[in-house]
Design an enzyme around this catalytic site. Structure first.
Site, PDB file in Angstrom:
ATOM      1  CG  HIS A 198      75.296  -4.765  37.004  1.00 29.86           C
ATOM      2  ND1 HIS A 198      75.181  -5.676  37.711  1.00 29.86           N
ATOM      3  CD2 HIS A 198      75.221  -3.779  36.631  1.00 29.86           C
ATOM      4  CE1 HIS A 198      74.315  -4.623  38.866  1.00 29.86           C
ATOM      5  NE2 HIS A 198      74.339  -3.648  37.999  1.00 29.86           N
ATOM      6  CD  GLU A 439      70.143   1.833  45.026  1.00 29.52           C
ATOM      7  OE1 GLU A 439      69.834   1.311  43.633  1.00 29.52           O
ATOM      8  OE2 GLU A 439      70.814   1.885  45.425  1.00 29.52           O
ATOM      9  CG  ASP A 463      69.110  -2.684  42.872  1.00 28.64           C
ATOM     10  OD1 ASP A 463      69.121  -3.587  43.003  1.00 28.64           O
ATOM     11  OD2 ASP A 463      70.564  -2.217  42.765  1.00 28.64           O
ATOM     12  CB  CYS A 510      70.305   6.570  37.151  1.00 27.87           C
ATOM     13  SG  CYS A 510      70.237   6.064  38.737  1.00 27.87           S
TER      14      CYS A 510
HETATM   15  C1  PEP Z   1      69.513   0.934  40.093  1.00 28.25           C
HETATM   16  O1  PEP Z   1      69.368   0.150  40.812  1.00 28.25           O
HETATM   17  O2  PEP Z   1      68.721   1.176  38.956  1.00 28.25           O
HETATM   18  C2  PEP Z   1      70.437   1.699  39.739  1.00 28.25           C
HETATM   19  C3  PEP Z   1      71.501   2.070  39.300  1.00 28.25           C
HETATM   20  O3  PEP Z   1      71.263   0.200  39.807  1.00 28.25           O
HETATM   21  P1  PEP Z   1      72.275  -0.659  39.996  1.00 28.25           P
HETATM   22  O4  PEP Z   1      71.475  -1.337  38.096  1.00 28.25           O
HETATM   23  O5  PEP Z   1      73.908  -0.288  39.025  1.00 28.25           O
HETATM   24  O6  PEP Z   1      71.780  -1.819  40.475  1.00 28.25           O
HETATM   25 MG    MG Z   2      70.814  -0.335  42.205  1.00 24.52          MG
END
Ligand code: PEP
Ligand code: MG
Length: 586
Positions: A198, A439, A463, A510
């Site tokens: 993140h 995911e 994920d 995304c």
């Molecule tokens: C993902 O898992 O691709 C996602 C967009 O969520 P995060 O990266 O916040 O887990």
């Molecule tokens: Mg995710």
């Protein structure tokens, strides 16, 4: 007068995860909760050690009183009362006496004696069933962190820098990131992490350079050192020479000129050569990004990660959340904003919610599971989102869905919130689009069932890849196995797209895979019509889309789905990309 000798340049190479270059001093964030060494001391040093503790307690006390004053002004007295408890813990005479006893009897440094004693108190509280007492554990932890920091002669807990700095850390968790004064951060240099950690995602959202996997830099750098951080080449250069700086200046000028060409058309739609519109949206985490999103050319916000706002202010009321979400909706209207409900858990931990440490947080109480288990929090958020939806176009998306039942349950809570608001006479739009993230492999495998319940799906590949291949997205050791083009990942994406199209609903992506320009042909070939990416990538992704033909991409995806090797699939897609838009790889 002789000049002081020039400081020696030193270079470390890590993995670049967010482009750009920054030249500034560093602020090294140490892990303040590491156990200090139990250094022995001579009998004559006991008084000196105790004086150190008293000095640290005095500064901590001033710091807490200051916070209390600020909080009382901003939030009223109830919230500031928490600091009363902190002061009581800090100035507790029994703690002082016991620490002194340990220092005297064991002849160890005061850091260790104090730390050990406070850990003992924390452990005692951690196991209690009474929620109120259990939460006192966090108060002790907070106070201990502050005191330890001052014992080590370091600064405040939540760094507020006077000057813009490059933040250097071993590991930058989402909670660390929200606590930084982001207006003064010019880049991140981290020892651990990956492109989908993140910290990296946030760096890209905020358009800051970031480099990860810079092993041991925390030991080698000191706050105040001058460095150049190269988010493209993955280098961190201590004491850059005049020649190095000149070389980088030239490179930056050239890169800016190249970038200008892509940026010129960023507000125009992204339509393939054969006329298919691809909606290119932005991912965002903080309210302050709204301006960047508007300027980026994004057609929507395809993913607003609301858990970051929660981590910034876990006690926000429904009214405060409504105000925050409405600001985003109003600023971007008529564009759609897809708010993902809280995806807490995993590495995004609100310690007050998960007091019991989980053995496998990524397989634990995360995302929609946590929301459905904490209806107070969930309803507060859903009510706020529904209220914000009165100001524009809002999508509400559920994270970490493992099967259709969770979607059904979450929708029931949403509809209950809508009924409540209507009964209270509060304006709620008739229809708010509801979506689910895909995911988890079980969600992809049951995407047809989920699709029957929602208005849209969004592939969270960060994920999806980690859960499909059983490879921790943050673990350096297995990073080589984290392969977006793994045939199994492709199959799950393909199944989800088919399910969405079969149900006549939208499906987008995304995860970070959506911004990988080498894979844009493959994504379009697999049938995705929406890509939500970091704001810095929007102009480039749109540029790429405009140079692709759906027919060629579909052919590519068909061939890719027969391949057995991730590298082969990547090479095929990269070849189409390289032929259609070589300028993006210069
Ligand atoms: C993902 O898992 O691709 C996602 C967009 O969520 P995060 O990266 O916040 O887990
Ligand atoms: Mg995710």
């Amino acid at each position: 007068m002789t000049r002081p000798p020039a400081l020696k340049e030193k270079i470390w190479t890590g993995t670049p995860v967010s482009t750009g270059v920054a030249h500034a001093v560093v602020h090294v964030l140490k892990d303040h909760f590491d156990e200090p060494d139990a250094d022995s001391i001579a009998p004559g040093m006991v008084e000196g050690e105790m004086a150190r503790l008293h000095a640290a307690l005095a500064v901590t006390s001033q710091e807490i009183e200051e916070l209390q004053r600020v909080m009382a002004g901003e939030q009223g007295s109830a919230e500031s009362e928490i600091f009363e408890t902190h002061l009581l813990i800090l100035l507790d005479s029994t703690i002082l006496k016991q620490t002194e006893k340990t220092v005297r009897e064991k002849l160890v440094c005061v850091d260790w004696a104090y730390y050990k004693l406070m850990c003992k108190h924390m452990d005692a509280l951690r196991g209690l069933s009474d929620a109120y007492l259990r939460e006192r554990f966090l108060d002790i932890k907070d106070v201990t962190q502050r005191v330890m920091r001052h014992l080590r002669g370091e600064l405040m807990q939540h760094p507020m820098f006077d000057e813009p700095v490059i933040v250097v850390a071993h590991d930058l968790t989402p909670s660390d990131t929200v606590q930084l004064d982001r207006t003064k951060v010019l880049g991140f240099a981290v020892e651990t992490g990956s492109a989908v950690s993140h910290a990296a995602i946030i760096a890209r959202s905020l358009a800051l350079p970031a480099v990860v996997k810079l092993h041991n830099i925390c030991d080698e750098l000191h706050s105040g050192d001058t460095v150049l951080l190269d988010g493209e080449g993955g280098q961190l250069i201590l004491n850059p020479t005049a020649e190095t700086l000149a070389r980088y200046r030239l490179r930056e000028e050239q890169a800016e000129r190249r970038e200008d060409v892509f940026q010129e058309e960023r507000h125009k739609p992204a339509t393939t050569v054969c006329g298919r519109m691809i909606c290119v949206g932005a991912n965002a985490e903080f309210i302050e990004e709204v301006g960047i999103v508007q300027d980026s050319g994004a057609e929507e916000v395809g993913l607003f990660r609301t858990e970051f706002l929660h981590l910034e202010n876990p006690d926000a009321t429904e009214d405060e959340l409504t105000e925050a979400y409405s600001r985003v909706v109003k600023a971007l209207a008529p564009k759609r904003v897809v708010f993902r409900t809280l995806d807490l858990g995993g590495d995004k931990v609100d310690e007050r919610l998960a007091v019991e440490p989980e053995p496998n947080p990524f397989l634990g109480w995360r995302g929609i599971r946590l929301s459905l288990g904490r209806l107070d929090l969930f309803k507060r958020q859903l009510r706020a989102l529904l209220r914000a939806a009165a100001h524009g176009r809002v999508g509400i998306m559920f994270p970490m869905v493992s099967g259709v039942q969770e979607v059904v349950d979450a929708k029931a809570v949403l509809s209950n919130c809508a009924d409540e608001l209507a009964a209270e006479g509060i304006d709620v739009p008739e229809e708010v689009e509801v979506g689910a993230m895909i995911e988890i492999p079980s969600a992809a495998l049951s995407a047809d069932m989920i699709a029957a319940e929602v208005d849209f799906l969004s592939l969270g590949t960060n994920d999806l890849i980690q859960y499909t291949i059983a490879v921790d997205r943050l673990n350096d050791r297995v990073a080589g196995l984290y392969q977006p083009t793994h045939p199994a990942v492709l199959r799950l994406i393909g199944m989800s797209v088919k399910a969405a199209h079969g149900a006549g609903i939208r499906i987008g992506m995304c995860g970070e895979m959506a911004s990988d320009l080498r894979l844009t042909p493959l994504m379009i070939g697999l049938g995705l019509n929406e890509l939500s990416v970091a704001t810095t990538q929007i102009a480039r992704v749109k540029h790429a889309v405009r140079r692709l033909s759906v027919l060629e991409c579909t052919e590519l995806a068909r061939t890719a789905q027969t391949c057995t090797s991730p590298t082969e699939i990547l090479t095929l897609s990269r070849a189409v990309a390289g032929r259609c838009y070589p300028e993006l790889f210069e």
